[in-house]
Every structure is written in C-alpha cells, then in structure tokens.
Enzyme design. Structure first.
Site, PDB file in Angstrom:
ATOM      1  N   LYS A 176    -104.060 -54.543  82.282  1.00 42.26           N
ATOM      2  CA  LYS A 176    -102.945 -53.644  82.577  1.00 42.26           C
ATOM      3  C   LYS A 176    -103.141 -52.915  83.907  1.00 42.26           C
ATOM      4  O   LYS A 176    -102.181 -52.683  84.643  1.00 42.26           O
ATOM      5  CB  LYS A 176    -102.754 -52.654  81.430  1.00 42.26           C
TER       6      LYS A 176
ATOM      7  N   ALA B 146    -108.228 -53.689  81.484  1.00 43.89           N
ATOM      8  CA  ALA B 146    -108.428 -54.374  82.766  1.00 43.89           C
ATOM      9  C   ALA B 146    -107.177 -55.133  83.182  1.00 43.89           C
ATOM     10  O   ALA B 146    -106.766 -55.096  84.356  1.00 43.89           O
ATOM     11  CB  ALA B 146    -109.621 -55.327  82.675  1.00 43.89           C
TER      12      ALA B 146
ATOM     13  N   ASN C   1     -92.831 -58.938  80.139  1.00 48.75           N
ATOM     14  CA  ASN C   1     -93.331 -58.101  79.055  1.00 48.75           C
ATOM     15  C   ASN C   1     -94.393 -58.772  78.184  1.00 48.75           C
ATOM     16  O   ASN C   1     -95.140 -58.085  77.481  1.00 48.75           O
ATOM     17  CB  ASN C   1     -92.139 -57.677  78.176  1.00 48.75           C
TER      18      ASN C   1
ATOM     19  N   TYR D  27    -108.031 -55.462  77.589  1.00 49.21           N
ATOM     20  CA  TYR D  27    -106.635 -55.021  77.661  1.00 49.21           C
ATOM     21  C   TYR D  27    -106.431 -54.050  78.818  1.00 49.21           C
ATOM     22  O   TYR D  27    -105.496 -54.201  79.619  1.00 49.21           O
ATOM     23  CB  TYR D  27    -106.244 -54.371  76.339  1.00 49.21           C
TER      24      TYR D  27
ATOM     25  N   SER E 257     -99.307 -50.279  80.577  1.00 51.43           N
ATOM     26  CA  SER E 257     -99.587 -49.466  79.398  1.00 51.43           C
ATOM     27  C   SER E 257    -100.300 -48.207  79.843  1.00 51.43           C
ATOM     28  O   SER E 257    -100.925 -48.168  80.909  1.00 51.43           O
ATOM     29  CB  SER E 257    -100.480 -50.256  78.430  1.00 51.43           C
TER      30      SER E 257
ATOM     31  N   VAL F 179     -96.109 -68.367  78.601  1.00 57.47           N
ATOM     32  CA  VAL F 179     -96.280 -67.750  79.917  1.00 57.47           C
ATOM     33  C   VAL F 179     -97.631 -68.062  80.554  1.00 57.47           C
ATOM     34  O   VAL F 179     -97.828 -67.797  81.737  1.00 57.47           O
ATOM     35  CB  VAL F 179     -96.080 -66.214  79.861  1.00 57.47           C
TER      36      VAL F 179
END
Length: 246
Positions: free
Chosen positions: A155, A153, A86, A151, A138, A60
């Site tokens: 999300k 930042a 996802n 992480y 999240s 991705v």
C-alpha cells in the site's frame, strides 16, 4: 449525477469496497465494468441495470488479462473515463514467518495488479484526451501494525506509484489520485466492532468512535472521479475518520 455517462472500470468490483464503489458510481450516473476473478453477488446489480453494469472476469496479476478487460470496456462502451484500481488481498504474517507465497500473492495482486491496470487504462485514455485513475491504498500504508509487513509495503508503494504517475500523466490529461480508507465496517472492521474484548482495546483509536461505512469510502472515490476534484492530482485522500494508530 456527478458521473453521468462516465464509463468506469472497477477492479475487485464485485464485493466489499469495490462493489460499494460500483453501486455509488451507478447512482451518480456512471456506466460500470466490474472486474474480478469471481462475480460473487454483482449479478443483482447487473439485473437492476443491465445496460449500465457489466461483469468481466479478470486476473489483475496477468497483464494480458488486464488488457482484455480494458479492450472489453472499450468494445462495449467506446471509451474508459475512469479506472478504480481496487483489487487487493491481505495475508497476515510477521516478517520472520511470512511465507514467500503469501508475500508474492500480495505483491502480485496489490502492487503489480494496480500497475498493470493503471498502465493499461492510461494507454487507452491518452488517445481520447484524458481520464481519471484512482488507486486504492489503506491507512496501513502509513500506520503500520504487527503482522502487516506485506500488506503495508504494497500500500505504501501504491501511494508512491500514484504520485509518480500523476506527474507523468497530468500533461496528457489524466489525473491520478489515491483513495486510502481506514477501518471500515467490513472484514477487519466488522471483527473489531463485534468482538467486545477487542473493541474495548481499540475503540479509543477511532476519533469518531466507530469504524467507517463502505459508502463513506465510496463517496471519496466519487469525489476523485468527478469534476469536484478538477485541480486535484497526485493526492492521497484519507477517509478514516481521524484514525489514531500507534
């Protein structure tokens, strides 16, 4: 059978939450293309339903690879009705120690990967008259923790990307919403619940007294993909059992 005959692409769809979403979507009647760098244990699901489950190797972080995924889904099944973006990674590290490589890894996979997937799917949904796009955030997007700078930042950015995309694509027949799970009984959630000392320190933050199940989060994705959410757009659906976090 709320998703009967819906062609769905799930990135990061071969393990963890992605695989749980793929399984639940199949149960609801969908045909699912599971995309990831590695097949992991998705072959079992493919063996059970070879006509309705397909694995496509995808990176991705590479927009050409993502376009190849969407082309493969259309070639196999004629259209894309639902995308679940996802795929994600987590690299722990406080801001004064987090390496540039780990920062880039999270940005490339979590944020750029979601954007490439959303954009590529939308370009194929518009000519067919619409579709559903579900991004995955999240609880860490709004409930920060030490060591989660990168992480959290990514999300938080995904949630804003979702809202902007929703207002831009809504008139083109595409609804864009975000699923934001809390701590689940996998990965971090499993470590919390199985470590007695850690659980004693954290269990009071779970208003239901437990971590969530993967299938409980997957059911949130079913809602956002189905006609049950026909008037929901630009929404962040938190599935966290009433998580209390400081």
């Amino acid at each position: 059978m709320r998703l009967k005959d819906k062609v769905t692409v799930v990135t990061g769809g071969t393990r963890g939450l992605g695989r749980a979403i793929a399984e639940r979507f199949v149960d609801e009647g969908a045909t699912v293309v599971c995309a990831a760098r590695n097949p992991y244990d998705i072959q079992q699901l493919i063996n059970q339903l070879p006509d309705r489950v397909l694995f496509h190797e995808t990176d991705v972080t590479d927009p050409d690879s993502v376009d190849g995924l969407m082309d493969a889904a259309v070639a196999a099944y004629g259209r894309i009705d639902v995308l679940v973006a996802n795929a994600g990674v987590n690299r722990d590290g406080k801001v004064d120690r987090l390496t540039p490589e780990d920062w880039r890894s999270m940005m490339d996979t979590n944020l750029n990967g979601a954007f490439y997937s959303l954009q590529s799917a939308a370009r194929r949904m518009i000519p067919q008259g619409g579709g559903r796009i579900i991004t995955v955030s999240s609880s860490m997007a709004s409930r920060v923790a030490i060591g989660a700078a990168g992480y959290s930042a990514t999300k938080a950015a995904i949630e804003t990307l979702t809202k902007v995309s929703a207002i831009e694509l809504g008139r083109k027949g595409i609804q864009v919403n975000c699923l934001a799970p809390g701590v689940l009984e996998d990965g971090m959630g499993r470590e919390l619940s199985q470590n007695k000392k850690v659980w004693e320190a954290y269990h009071h933050r779970f208003s239901l007294g437990r971590a969530g199940k993967l299938d409980e989060a997957a059911l949130g994705a079913v809602f956002l993909a189905s006609e049950d959410s026909s008037y929901v757009n630009g929404h962040v659906l938190e599935v966290n059992g009433g998580l209390l976090w400081a």
